[in-house]
Design a protein around this motif. Structure first.
Motif, PDB file in Angstrom:
ATOM      1  N   ILE A 129       0.864  -1.187   0.000  1.00 21.29           N
ATOM      2  CA  ILE A 129       0.000   0.000   0.000  1.00 21.29           C
ATOM      3  C   ILE A 129       0.896   1.231   0.000  1.00 21.29           C
ATOM      4  O   ILE A 129       1.757   1.375   0.877  1.00 21.29           O
ATOM      5  CB  ILE A 129      -0.892   0.035   1.257  1.00 21.29           C
ATOM      6  N   LEU A 130       0.717   2.089  -1.002  1.00 23.91           N
ATOM      7  CA  LEU A 130       1.567   3.282  -1.128  1.00 23.91           C
ATOM      8  C   LEU A 130       0.721   4.546  -1.153  1.00 23.91           C
ATOM      9  O   LEU A 130      -0.340   4.561  -1.800  1.00 23.91           O
ATOM     10  CB  LEU A 130       2.368   3.233  -2.432  1.00 23.91           C
ATOM     11  N   PRO A 131       1.169   5.615  -0.478  1.00 24.15           N
ATOM     12  CA  PRO A 131       0.480   6.902  -0.644  1.00 24.15           C
ATOM     13  C   PRO A 131       0.729   7.415  -2.068  1.00 24.15           C
ATOM     14  O   PRO A 131       1.845   7.314  -2.577  1.00 24.15           O
ATOM     15  CB  PRO A 131       1.163   7.803   0.392  1.00 24.15           C
ATOM     16  N   GLY A 155      -7.129   3.878   6.439  1.00 26.16           N
ATOM     17  CA  GLY A 155      -8.056   2.941   7.095  1.00 26.16           C
ATOM     18  C   GLY A 155      -9.045   2.341   6.109  1.00 26.16           C
ATOM     19  O   GLY A 155      -9.333   1.138   6.144  1.00 26.16           O
ATOM     20  N   MET A 156      -9.534   3.194   5.172  1.00 29.79           N
ATOM     21  CA  MET A 156     -10.491   2.729   4.166  1.00 29.79           C
ATOM     22  C   MET A 156      -9.871   1.663   3.264  1.00 29.79           C
ATOM     23  O   MET A 156     -10.489   0.633   2.979  1.00 29.79           O
ATOM     24  CB  MET A 156     -10.926   3.905   3.280  1.00 29.79           C
ATOM     25  N   ILE A 157      -8.657   1.902   2.804  1.00 29.73           N
ATOM     26  CA  ILE A 157      -8.069   0.961   1.837  1.00 29.73           C
ATOM     27  C   ILE A 157      -7.638  -0.337   2.538  1.00 29.73           C
ATOM     28  O   ILE A 157      -7.784  -1.428   1.979  1.00 29.73           O
ATOM     29  CB  ILE A 157      -6.919   1.610   1.014  1.00 29.73           C
ATOM     30  N   VAL A 158      -7.157  -0.240   3.777  1.00 35.87           N
ATOM     31  CA  VAL A 158      -6.758  -1.464   4.491  1.00 35.87           C
ATOM     32  C   VAL A 158      -8.005  -2.299   4.804  1.00 35.87           C
ATOM     33  O   VAL A 158      -8.007  -3.528   4.650  1.00 35.87           O
ATOM     34  CB  VAL A 158      -5.948  -1.138   5.766  1.00 35.87           C
ATOM     35  N   HIS A 159      -9.073  -1.627   5.187  1.00 39.80           N
ATOM     36  CA  HIS A 159     -10.346  -2.326   5.416  1.00 39.80           C
ATOM     37  C   HIS A 159     -10.798  -3.043   4.142  1.00 39.80           C
ATOM     38  O   HIS A 159     -11.169  -4.229   4.165  1.00 39.80           O
ATOM     39  CB  HIS A 159     -11.404  -1.318   5.878  1.00 39.80           C
ATOM     40  N   THR A 183       9.476   2.747   6.184  1.00 46.00           N
ATOM     41  CA  THR A 183       9.505   4.204   6.147  1.00 46.00           C
ATOM     42  C   THR A 183      10.963   4.649   6.167  1.00 46.00           C
ATOM     43  O   THR A 183      11.864   3.817   6.290  1.00 46.00           O
ATOM     44  CB  THR A 183       8.690   4.769   7.343  1.00 46.00           C
ATOM     45  N   ALA A 184      11.205   5.933   6.006  1.00 51.72           N
ATOM     46  CA  ALA A 184      12.584   6.438   5.982  1.00 51.72           C
ATOM     47  C   ALA A 184      13.203   6.329   7.375  1.00 51.72           C
ATOM     48  O   ALA A 184      12.495   6.370   8.381  1.00 51.72           O
ATOM     49  CB  ALA A 184      12.587   7.887   5.519  1.00 51.72           C
ATOM     50  N   ILE A 232       3.305   0.257   3.181  1.00 53.31           N
ATOM     51  CA  ILE A 232       3.005  -0.869   4.072  1.00 53.31           C
ATOM     52  C   ILE A 232       3.002  -2.136   3.225  1.00 53.31           C
ATOM     53  O   ILE A 232       2.473  -2.143   2.110  1.00 53.31           O
ATOM     54  CB  ILE A 232       1.636  -0.661   4.758  1.00 53.31           C
ATOM     55  N   GLU A 233       3.622  -3.191   3.734  1.00 49.44           N
ATOM     56  CA  GLU A 233       3.610  -4.472   3.036  1.00 49.44           C
ATOM     57  C   GLU A 233       2.799  -5.474   3.873  1.00 49.44           C
ATOM     58  O   GLU A 233       2.998  -5.572   5.084  1.00 49.44           O
ATOM     59  CB  GLU A 233       5.042  -4.997   2.838  1.00 49.44           C
ATOM     60  N   ILE A 234       1.883  -6.173   3.226  1.00 51.36           N
ATOM     61  CA  ILE A 234       1.090  -7.198   3.911  1.00 51.36           C
ATOM     62  C   ILE A 234       1.380  -8.534   3.234  1.00 51.36           C
ATOM     63  O   ILE A 234       1.310  -8.640   2.002  1.00 51.36           O
ATOM     64  CB  ILE A 234      -0.431  -6.918   3.817  1.00 51.36           C
TER      65      ILE A 234
END
Lengths: 330, 330
Positions: free
Chosen positions: B229-231, B250-254, B275-276, B293-295
């Motif tokens: 998941i990337l901004p 939160g929306m996209i992880v849900h 993150t850096a 974030i990597e899942i």
């Protein structure tokens, strides 16, 4: 106090954190069970496997070790792997070899019950396969490995090891090669030879030794009871193993598994060989690489921190593991 | 035909080998069971944990997220880590921070039942902890991670994530930083921004997206159903997350966990944040790194080949996993 330790070959850092052993766990682990299963590796079932690449016979003309192609190969046996053309992503055909070494006729043979001769025979078989695979010009590396028990990734009970030969040199091997070359460039000596000298002098992590081999718990062990077995004599390629070397290698591996049996029981483990890439000595670089076998009993799961950071957390210092393994009376 | 794929950021190679899915297994896996266990993370038991670092309250003045120091820390909270002097081996004191984020009052809350707001709240808590940890001059990096179920390394059921802050930058982060810098030096652009562009154009591995975030199956996925998941907007540091960002995250992880639930059920997984390093933007290098974030759902065990070579074998191509996740009706 936990400690961060750096592997002198690869520069990987490991966290030695003894306190972690005290953690409670809410979960009960039920051992995996093997049910009624047709075993394709047992005697009488030879027709259910692909035709053997090599068989080693006993005096009754029965095979006692048997090398076959893997029916479900990770890489496929074809020549000329092609790079796939793509303007952004890089890939290549999954070309290579995937062989299985059935290590005994006995379905219930394990490394904890094997004799020194059983080990010696299977290491010689492996060295012979490496010599043959190294002849294939499109292959760059062979990784020999063994998974024991489902917790260590085994899917079949019948004793077997595997060789996967790849068209590129794997990342962890590159890291060892680069680390060993850097050390040699700076210090004029093989880092693995130096580690053996150092560990003999310190006598804190030297588990056992014989005329030809030394077994140590590495300083930056990634997990409890990890052991490296190194030939005393500087040698880059495993396939140079002689029958006499194999005899002594069988002796030391047998010794190690008897010690494991006494201290951690019939534990799941992974073992693998790190040897030089194929045709590596032709480059003249065999001065700095030194083959060795790594054995890692399976005592935990690589979780989010390890997978996300590359750090290993080892809750049991190698000096302490060595002490327990050395106390075992042979 | 299997395929070898190279990760464009880290240059890690992965073997995509669909045939491996057909392998039989002799073993039956019994799920781990949770027995009667006193849960130190449940409401009423607050006195059994170390004093909280931070609590987030609901309208009834009850905590709904709670950050505490880990009672069994991997690294210990002290200043001034010392390098240990040794003529051969390198080590340093295991100094750092190890915090637990209790994500809900509800012992049985999971990512498969959580609301978008639950995710948003916990990501904001995490960003706040990162901002605070980054102030500590002896710390170089913070790794946020979550292990769900014992197969993924969890030892407690009550929903929680963790942060381990380290005095050195972990190896896998260095590899991403180096890869991202090399790409930027050659191409003048952030490699993660470029991956998002490319995946939107190709539309083969783009799982879902919203106004602020994009979720993709990476081209060289190390395991089935891996998602990054990337901004959308280039950002190096997770701690710059705003409340509105957290809402969209939160929306996209849900959304992702609802898709997982439909395709692979209530699966074990590891998740972590890349993150850096702390104070990284001060170097001016934040042009090339991009937090994500990597899942990684837990679908297999890293065995001898993976541990010995560093190659991952992924039996399920990411395009196929994406297709299955996209078919889920929301």
């Amino acid at each position: 106090m936990p400690q961060l330790r750096k592997d002198i070959v690869t520069s990987h850092w490991v966290i030695i954190a003894n306190e972690r052993l005290k953690r409670p766990s809410e979960f009960t682990v039920t051992p995996h069970t093997a049910g009624d299963f047709f075993c394709p590796f047992c005697p009488e079932n030879e027709s259910k496997t692909p035709a053997p690449i090599k068989e080693y016979l006993n005096d009754n003309n029965e095979w006692i070790s048997r090398v076959i192609p893997n029916k479900y190969p990770v890489l496929k046996s074809e020549r000329d792997p092609a790079f796939v053309k793509d303007p952004f992503y890089e890939s290549m055909d999954g070309v290579g070899e995937h062989e299985i070494i059935i290590e005994s006729r006995d379905h219930h043979f394990t490394y904890y019950t094997a004799t020194p001769d059983d080990f010696a025979r299977n290491y010689l078989v492996t060295a012979e396969r490496f010599a043959a695979l190294a002849e294939k010009k499109h292959l760059r590396y062979g990784l020999y490995f063994k998974n024991y028990k489902p917790d260590a990734g085994a899917t079949l009970l019948h004793p077997h090891a595997q060789i996967i030969a790849t068209p590129i040199v794997p990342k962890l091997i590159w890291e060892e090669l680069v680390g060993a070359k850097d050390y040699h460039d700076t210090n004029g000596t093989c880092v693995f030879c130096r580690i053996m000298d150092e560990e003999k002098k310190r006598n804190e992590r030297l588990v056992t030794e014989n005329e030809r081999f030394v077994a140590i718990s590495p300083y930056a062990s990634m997990s409890p009871y990890e052991i490296w077995i190194l030939p005393r004599q500087h040698t880059a390629e495993f396939q140079s193993l002689t029958a006499d070397d194999a005899h002594h290698l069988g002796m030391i591996v047998h010794d190690i598994f008897q010690r494991y049996k006494a201290v951690i029981g019939d534990a799941a483990f992974n073992a693998y060989l790190h040897t030089a890439p194929f045709r590596f000595p032709l480059t003249g670089f065999d001065r700095y690489f030194h083959w060795h076998i790594e054995i890692a009993p399976k005592t935990g799961i690589l979780a989010g921190f390890e997978l996300g950071s590359g750090f290993c957390i080892n809750p049991h210092a190698p000096e302490e593991c060595t002490r327990m393994l050395k106390e075992v009376r042979q």
